[in-house]
Design a protein around this motif. Structure first.
Motif, mmCIF file in Angstrom:
data_model
loop_
_atom_site.group_PDB
_atom_site.id
_atom_site.type_symbol
_atom_site.label_atom_id
_atom_site.label_comp_id
_atom_site.label_asym_id
_atom_site.label_seq_id
_atom_site.Cartn_x
_atom_site.Cartn_y
_atom_site.Cartn_z
ATOM 1 N N LEU B 178 46.861 -48.156 -17.971
ATOM 2 C CA LEU B 178 45.729 -48.701 -17.877
ATOM 3 C C LEU B 178 45.505 -48.834 -16.106
ATOM 4 O O LEU B 178 44.275 -49.017 -15.847
ATOM 5 N N HIS B 181 44.530 -46.117 -14.450
ATOM 6 C CA HIS B 181 43.020 -45.803 -14.595
ATOM 7 C C HIS B 181 42.120 -46.899 -14.045
ATOM 8 O O HIS B 181 41.068 -46.456 -13.359
ATOM 9 N N THR B 211 45.322 -41.631 -19.709
ATOM 10 C CA THR B 211 44.314 -42.453 -19.436
ATOM 11 C C THR B 211 43.050 -42.420 -20.469
ATOM 12 O O THR B 211 42.516 -43.320 -20.810
ATOM 13 N N ALA B 215 42.607 -45.772 -22.577
ATOM 14 C CA ALA B 215 41.533 -46.669 -21.822
ATOM 15 C C ALA B 215 40.182 -46.873 -22.647
ATOM 16 O O ALA B 215 40.064 -46.279 -23.339
#
Lengths: 362, 362
Positions: B178, B181, B211, B215
């Motif tokens: 994360l 990302h 990701t 995400a």
């Protein structure tokens, strides 16, 4: 043919010379020369060996054996402990050619004895120190049990002992390779002393490019089965087995991107072309290939301090000097000398010679 | 079909479920879903995506694009900085299908502008932190020069910005993914703020399974291009992206040799089947694959403390517990869950489904 994507370039002269040297060595030591064709995997390159009197070969799978049988080879050792699930395929090729296999377990002999319908030569695989497959050389009870079972079999003929000192690949120099070899010779000497009087026709076969190239003592050995020497690679050079001039293949690949701030060039040539074998460089870094310039006659020696530092599926990252970055242009082809030529050939499955001929593989 | 040599087994249900989840996620976030087909490389598996509304795809080479064009796909992004040596091949496929390419250099644009005869969509490749290819996101002078040059071109159309957060693969857990990302989102936000008013139709495309799976924030993103999620692999499980139940392929391979003294099993399955990617185990050891048992429905979860510890050309060495050694017999098939499914597929180029169907690849 115009090269536009990763392509193996083969220098036929260097390759011929490599074959010549090993054939000459085998003859000088009165050894059967049964080269391992898993490195080049090609019927056409296989033919080049005929000029040096080769009529017996090694391969690494039943399917590869079938390919070379189809291409006129009739005396083949499948140098891989036999996979009993392929017994039917073995029967099929043994109808046409003389096939030898390797075993290291009684289960495999029991199974084959029941299911094989053709005559098959069987070598007992001995672990000479590589610790991969094979019976330990001093497990005399085990070995004798295997031989006894083979002797009772109708279609399986005990041919001798086979070893592969693959641990030689962990060597840093010739001395270490020779020490691996001496260790193997000791083991074979003991085996020979036990079995040769009862089985005078058996042969003792060893194989691996480092020991076969470097050693000069082949006492008690009847046969060698090197493979990699046909092309060599960076790994062999690093161990002192040969020089860069003896490496007969490189991979030509297009430059697609340049990053001068971090001294990197990106080429179209990745793990699916080179495989992911690496050697460790002098500063502890991983080297996935050395870099050469292509020229009219083939290629230059590797450029100092320029190397493949990372491989992705199709991308290769080259760590380059500023002067290399200055010379290399997007759209140029450069050459990568592989770390491990067997895996590179297995990945790309095709060659273009420096004369422009295209050669296929199995 | 009877399996006798290393063969990918594909669980179609798991694969369908993986596609369903990603397609659903893309729709929920109003994203164009342009899956990367370099993982499965198969026309038949490609068709499964049609059921989820997919009509745009990514591929990793011009040849792979040509294969999917031939199989009915007409909107393809070649997600690899363009190799100008393949311009003729690009012209050929762009006559039949809508093709987008990636560029990160002015040299490539100059060359293409002169040599391309079809309309081609061009994305500027941005380095979102992976440091492989791409222009740095804050090299505004460079980026504007590329856009200006594209704007002057007759056949090249500026389509937007494309990034690949491949550095997510260095993550140890979801939090690290994360963070990669978020970092990408920041960079894209800045790029968007600079260019969207002048080029309102451009799109911002990102891709990579970690990701895209983990995400939930896709602010300023228009398109995702994940590939690996279709099968997943041990690497994804290790990063917390999915669980072992979500891995849709394993490699079935024959046991050929057993070594109880050193707790090792040798299988016919090597580097030419699995590739040589590895993850690091809890004791610092290299893991080249996890080991599963095959059963009627497919396979079990990986067996604890049993793993592929070494890979040679055709041999795999499995470190096994005594209880595993006791269960595993020579001639049995066992399953290896790959570390990196893309490379395994690229090496084996064929699947057998748990229903017994055989599926080919590019």
């Amino acid at each position: 043919m115009q090269i536009t994507s990763p392509t193996i370039i083969l220098d036929k002269k260097k390759c011929h010379h490599n074959i010549f040297l090993m054939a000459q060595k085998a003859r000088a030591h009165n050894l059967i020369f049964r080269p391992h064709f898993k490195t080049h995997q090609s019927a056409i390159i296989g033919q080049w060996f005929r000029d040096f009197g080769v009529d017996k070969i090694s391969v690494s799978s039943v399917e590869m054996a079938a390919y070379f049988v189809k291409n006129g080879w009739d005396d083949i050792t499948i140098a891989f402990v036999f996979n009993i699930l392929e017994t039917q395929k073995l029967n099929d090729i043994a109808k046409i050619a003389k096939i030898n296999i390797l075993v290291d377990s009684i289960e495999t002999i029991f199974y084959l004895d029941k299911h094989i319908s053709e005559n098959i030569g069987v070598f007992i695989k001995i672990d000479l120190g590589n610790k991969r497959t094979g019976v330990e050389y001093d497990s005399i009870v085990n070995i004798s049990t295997l031989i006894d079972q083979l002797s009772k079999s109708k279609n399986l003929t005990f041919k001798g002992f086979i070893g592969h000192s693959g641990n030689s690949y962990k060597s840093k120099n010739k001395e270490e390779i020779l020490s691996v070899h001496q260790n193997s010779l000791e083991k074979i000497k003991q085996l020979r002393s036990i079995y040769i009087s009862k089985y005078p026709d058996i042969i003792f076969s060893i194989g691996d490019t480092p020991t076969n190239t470097v050693a000069d003592d082949f006492t008690n050995i009847d046969e060698i089965r090197p493979g990699n020497f046909v092309f060599n690679d960076v790994k062999q050079v690093n161990m002192g087995v040969c020089s860069y001039e003896d490496v007969a293949i490189i991979v030509a690949c297009p430059i697609v991107s340049k990053h001068s701030r971090r001294n990197e060039i990106i080429v179209y040539c990745g793990a699916i072309h080179l495989s992911k074998d690496f050697v460790i460089g002098k500063n502890g870094e991983r080297l996935y290939g050395k870099v050469v310039f292509l020229n009219e006659n083939g290629w230059t020696n590797p450029v100092d301090d320029v190397y493949v530092s990372e491989l992705y599926q199709e991308h290769g990252v080259i760590k380059a000097s500023h002067s290399f970055l200055f010379k290399a242009k997007i759209g140029d082809l450069i050459g990568i000398m592989p770390i491990h030529s067997c895996l590179t050939v297995s990945a790309l499955k095709k060659y273009q010679t420096t004369d422009g001929d295209v050669i296929g593989t199995f």
